[in-house]
Design an enzyme around this catalytic site. Sequence first.
Site, PDB file in Angstrom:
ATOM      1  N   HIS A   1       0.977  12.338  27.953  1.00  0.00           N
ATOM      2  CA  HIS A   1       1.762  12.869  26.796  1.00  0.00           C
ATOM      3  C   HIS A   1       3.243  12.288  26.777  1.00  0.00           C
ATOM      4  O   HIS A   1       4.019  12.465  26.081  1.00  0.00           O
ATOM      5  CB  HIS A   1       1.921  14.284  26.628  1.00  0.00           C
ATOM      6  CG  HIS A   1       0.573  15.006  26.434  1.00  0.00           C
ATOM      7  ND1 HIS A   1      -0.359  14.677  25.222  1.00  0.00           N
ATOM      8  CD2 HIS A   1      -0.139  15.864  27.268  1.00  0.00           C
ATOM      9  CE1 HIS A   1      -1.420  15.442  25.457  1.00  0.00           C
ATOM     10  NE2 HIS A   1      -1.410  16.034  26.609  1.00  0.00           N
TER      11      HIS A   1
ATOM     12  N   PRO B   1      12.252  24.819  22.505  1.00  0.00           N
ATOM     13  CA  PRO B   1      13.465  24.776  22.757  1.00  0.00           C
ATOM     14  C   PRO B   1      14.255  25.314  21.718  1.00  0.00           C
ATOM     15  O   PRO B   1      14.176  24.673  20.564  1.00  0.00           O
ATOM     16  CB  PRO B   1      13.822  23.355  23.118  1.00  0.00           C
ATOM     17  CG  PRO B   1      12.198  22.586  23.467  1.00  0.00           C
ATOM     18  CD  PRO B   1      11.358  23.443  22.612  1.00  0.00           C
ATOM     19  N   GLU B   2      15.053  26.174  21.882  1.00  0.00           N
ATOM     20  CA  GLU B   2      16.217  26.402  20.843  1.00  0.00           C
ATOM     21  C   GLU B   2      17.667  26.079  21.485  1.00  0.00           C
ATOM     22  O   GLU B   2      17.553  25.492  22.503  1.00  0.00           O
ATOM     23  CB  GLU B   2      16.143  27.843  20.524  1.00  0.00           C
ATOM     24  CG  GLU B   2      14.819  28.329  20.124  1.00  0.00           C
ATOM     25  CD  GLU B   2      14.692  29.809  19.550  1.00  0.00           C
ATOM     26  OE1 GLU B   2      15.666  30.251  19.304  1.00  0.00           O
ATOM     27  OE2 GLU B   2      13.398  30.406  19.669  1.00  0.00           O
TER      28      GLU B   2
ATOM     29  N   ARG C   1       2.660  18.119  21.756  1.00  0.00           N
ATOM     30  CA  ARG C   1       2.464  18.193  20.340  1.00  0.00           C
ATOM     31  C   ARG C   1       2.804  16.782  19.431  1.00  0.00           C
ATOM     32  O   ARG C   1       2.487  17.114  18.350  1.00  0.00           O
ATOM     33  CB  ARG C   1       2.723  19.557  19.912  1.00  0.00           C
ATOM     34  CG  ARG C   1       2.201  20.606  20.430  1.00  0.00           C
ATOM     35  CD  ARG C   1       2.261  21.904  19.561  1.00  0.00           C
ATOM     36  NE  ARG C   1       1.886  23.004  20.452  1.00  0.00           N
ATOM     37  CZ  ARG C   1       2.074  24.167  20.071  1.00  0.00           C
ATOM     38  NH1 ARG C   1       2.659  24.576  19.217  1.00  0.00           N
ATOM     39  NH2 ARG C   1       2.008  25.160  21.147  1.00  0.00           N
TER      40      ARG C   1
END
Length: 273
Positions: free
Chosen positions: A91, A2-3, A110
């Site tokens: 997750h 995500p930017e 992550r």
Amino acid sequence: MPELPEVETVRQVLRKKILNKKIVSLDILYDKIIKTDINEFKHNLIGQTINEVERLGKYLLIKLDDYYLISHLRMEGKYLYRKKADEITKHTHLILRFSDDTELRYHDVRKFGTMHLKKIADTFNNEPLEKLGLEPFDENFTLQYLKQKLNNKRHIKASLLDQTIVLGLGNIYVNEVLFLAKIHPERISNTLNDEELLAIIVTCKKVLEKAISLGGTTIRSYYSDDNISGLFQTELNVHLRKGEGCKNCGTEIEKIRVSGRGTYICPKCQKIS
DNA sequence: GTTGACACCTGGACGC
DNA sequence: TGCGTCCAGGTGTCAA
């Protein structure tokens, strides 16, 4: 990953779903993502109502009655809006439960994402937001600003990735901006002339506006919610196009490493000197 | 003060 | 098929 455009898409989606919801309980399943005191985090969130969902650069700012929940998605973080009875996936690291039996779940394969809880008055003059630079959409993001911030000897790519200089750009969009501005990513920042700096300002806005309008870029590790994909990947000129022809001149796109990052360039359009 | 290297973390891709 | 290794990357930390 995500930017700015992807976070903006998440913000818009999230806002429709969680505005005015009251947090009645929460579960923290992986506490390393919480960067403020965990007991205070838990205690202070309960009873708070979500009044707005804002964004600053790549940070999502969930405005509560008395606090801001500051969330950075880093590489693969995403929010899932679910009913209480829905299965919890592997997750999921944080669950905010609302009074209407719905939940907001933070999911991050992550585990790189971070969350801070700050009193509203302390939010913008403390970490993690205090040192952030300007977004390209800011009216003060000018030639003068960029000249002053880029007065260093780092590669221009490293400078543009620095969030204290340009807020919101990540690896994908820096690759695209430098291609459109015809600037080699290994150029030293303080050697860029006014024309090149102006090209960066213009292309930053252009690329980000286009990406936001298309819902961001969907690549392997990112999507904003289960059913929503960004479309900007069809507009990419160089990123992930190694070996393909440059859309401008037909030259084969190359992949190099700059400042430890995978970097895609057209060797003909982006000359180092 | 500035700069670059590294750690964090997991899953996918790839080679054998 | 299964195993081991490499790579992806945003940001904070630390050493040079």
